[in-house]
Design a protein around this motif. Structure first.
Motif, short mmCIF file in Angstrom:
data_model
loop_
_atom_site.label_atom_id
_atom_site.label_comp_id
_atom_site.label_asym_id
_atom_site.label_seq_id
_atom_site.Cartn_x
_atom_site.Cartn_y
_atom_site.Cartn_z
N ARG A 1 -1.38 9.27 2.99
CA ARG A 1 -1.66 9.58 4.40
C ARG A 1 -0.58 10.48 4.98
O ARG A 1 -0.86 11.39 5.77
CB ARG A 1 -1.78 8.28 5.21
CG ARG A 1 -2.17 8.53 6.65
CD ARG A 1 -2.40 7.26 7.43
NE ARG A 1 -1.16 6.51 7.66
CZ ARG A 1 -1.10 5.34 8.27
NH1 ARG A 1 -2.22 4.76 8.71
NH2 ARG A 1 0.06 4.73 8.45
N ASP B 1 -1.01 4.54 -0.66
CA ASP B 1 -1.87 4.90 0.48
C ASP B 1 -1.04 5.50 1.61
O ASP B 1 -1.46 6.47 2.26
CB ASP B 1 -2.61 3.67 1.01
CG ASP B 1 -3.65 3.15 0.02
OD1 ASP B 1 -4.15 3.94 -0.78
OD2 ASP B 1 -3.94 1.94 0.08
N HIS B 2 0.14 4.92 1.87
CA HIS B 2 0.98 5.46 2.95
C HIS B 2 1.48 6.86 2.62
O HIS B 2 1.47 7.75 3.48
CB HIS B 2 2.17 4.52 3.24
CG HIS B 2 1.79 3.35 4.08
ND1 HIS B 2 1.66 3.43 5.46
CD2 HIS B 2 1.48 2.08 3.75
CE1 HIS B 2 1.30 2.25 5.92
NE2 HIS B 2 1.18 1.41 4.91
N GLN C 1 -7.63 -0.87 7.58
CA GLN C 1 -8.34 -0.80 6.31
C GLN C 1 -8.27 -2.15 5.57
O GLN C 1 -9.26 -2.64 5.03
CB GLN C 1 -7.72 0.32 5.45
CG GLN C 1 -8.32 0.49 4.08
CD GLN C 1 -9.81 0.78 4.13
OE1 GLN C 1 -10.30 1.41 5.07
NE2 GLN C 1 -10.55 0.26 3.15
N LEU D 1 -3.75 1.63 8.00
CA LEU D 1 -3.89 0.95 6.70
C LEU D 1 -4.00 -0.56 6.88
O LEU D 1 -4.58 -1.24 6.03
CB LEU D 1 -2.76 1.37 5.77
CG LEU D 1 -2.97 2.84 5.35
CD1 LEU D 1 -1.71 3.45 4.77
CD2 LEU D 1 -4.12 2.95 4.36
N ARG E 1 0.83 -1.22 0.00
CA ARG E 1 0.00 0.00 0.00
C ARG E 1 0.86 1.26 0.00
O ARG E 1 0.59 2.20 0.76
CB ARG E 1 -0.95 0.00 1.21
CG ARG E 1 -1.83 -1.25 1.32
CD ARG E 1 -2.99 -1.06 2.29
NE ARG E 1 -4.08 -0.42 1.61
CZ ARG E 1 -5.35 -0.86 1.58
NH1 ARG E 1 -5.71 -1.95 2.21
NH2 ARG E 1 -6.27 -0.19 0.94
#
Ligand code: PLP
Length: 306
Positions: free
Chosen positions: A60, A56-57, A222, A219, A53
């Motif tokens: 964020r 995504d990291h 998630q 995450l 991910r």
């Protein structure tokens, strides 16, 4: 064949524009990132040569930086290149990869105010770290609900990843004093929040629930929500009462540094047979199977280290 160790084997770092072996990376002692915990960060994992991910990291991380009004010179693509290169320089297949943005200090002649500080990026890759030791993974973590409350979200928003860890650290001493592994912190209204470096799921009658507020939107959390959906396990994101935690059939701790981890005791009460439970096993096995199949994976650009 064993590789000959080099200065990079212990890890690689990037600090304010330069790459270096981890042992050489040091921040100035007067930096507000250190003096005031005026810093934000994120951590992404690498397993079998691929980030999990990554986008995504970094997304964020950017949101955390914006929340704290921090802005390093690097854009998101440049940050990703830095992370790839740190892993490549260290030659790691399994890594713990951190990215930090520090406040820095105002240059000479500028007002003594954070708005004038020169922010900068630090990043590093270390050999993979897990929050939970193998023996704890085997028996399940022992948890306590701490007396210490989580810092109110209106003061320090936990959705922006931060090092204001005095509450979590105090809670960890409570856990230690009571012979447990980890604390769980409540908010001012008595709702469950999170623990030192992990989100929580409670399991009762096969249904999962995780707190909806007052926590980092993890995450791994998630990923568990996605996975539970695929496996047909009911999962709710909502307020979680402390009584639910104390009465749970199972409690799961979830984080980048370890994945999905089991708990077997809460405030001295044994859950199940004092060992990791069936919901943990199912999710844990599915998580690592999907990871091995390339779920949310970005292969590391090892050529960037040459
Ligand atoms: N909560 C806190 C306070 C954390 O520090 C972390 C991770 O470091 C998490 C939750 C889990 O987040 P993630 O799954 O994104 O690693």
């Amino acid at each position: 064949m064993t590789e000959t160790p080099t200065p990079w084997s212990a890890g690689a770092a990037y600090l304010d524009g330069r790459f270096m072996p981890i042992g050489e990376a040091a921040i100035p002692i007067t930096d507000w990132g250190y003096r005031r915990s005026d810093v934000t960060y994120d951590v992404v994992g690498v397993r079998d040569g691929a980030f999990f991910r990554l986008d995504d990291h970094v997304r964020r991380f950017r949101a955390s930086m914006e929340a704290f009004r921090l802005k390093p010179p690097e854009d998101d693509e440049a940050i990703k290149r830095v992370l790839h290169r740190c892993v490549a320089l260290a030659g790691l297949r399994d890594a713990y990869v951190a990215m930090d943005c520090l406040r820095g200090r105002p240059p000479a002649g500028q007002p003594y105010h954070p708005a004038y500080a020169r922010n900068y990026l630090a990043a590093f890759a270390l050999p993979w770290i897990s929050l939970v030791r193998p023996d704890v993974m085997e028996r399940g973590a022992h948890l306590v609900v701490a007396e210490t409350l989580r810092i109110p979200a209106r003061s320090v928003d936990p959705r922006a990843k931060n090092f204001h860890w005095a509450d979590l650290t105090k809670g960890q001493f409570e856990a230690h004093d009571r012979g447990a592994d980890f604390c769980v912190l409540l908010d001012e209204d008595g709702h469950v929040t999170e623990g030192p470096g992990f989100n929580l799921f409670v399991v009762a009658d096969g249904r999962l629930a995780t707190p909806d507020a007052g926590v980092l939107e993890g995450l791994t959390r998630q990923s568990v929500i996605e996975l539970a959906g695929e496996l047909g396990m009911p999962v709710a994101v909502r307020k979680v009462e402390v009584a639910e935690l104390r009465d749970a059939d199972e409690i799961l701790l979830v984080t980048t540094a370890g994945g999905i981890m089991p708990a077997s005791r809460i405030d001295g009460r044994i859950m199940g047979n004092d060992r990791p439970g069936p919901v943990f096993r199912r999710l844990h096995d599915a998580f690592w199977k999907k990871r091995a199949e390339g779920w949310h994976a970005t292969p590391v650009d090892y050529a960037s280290g040459t």
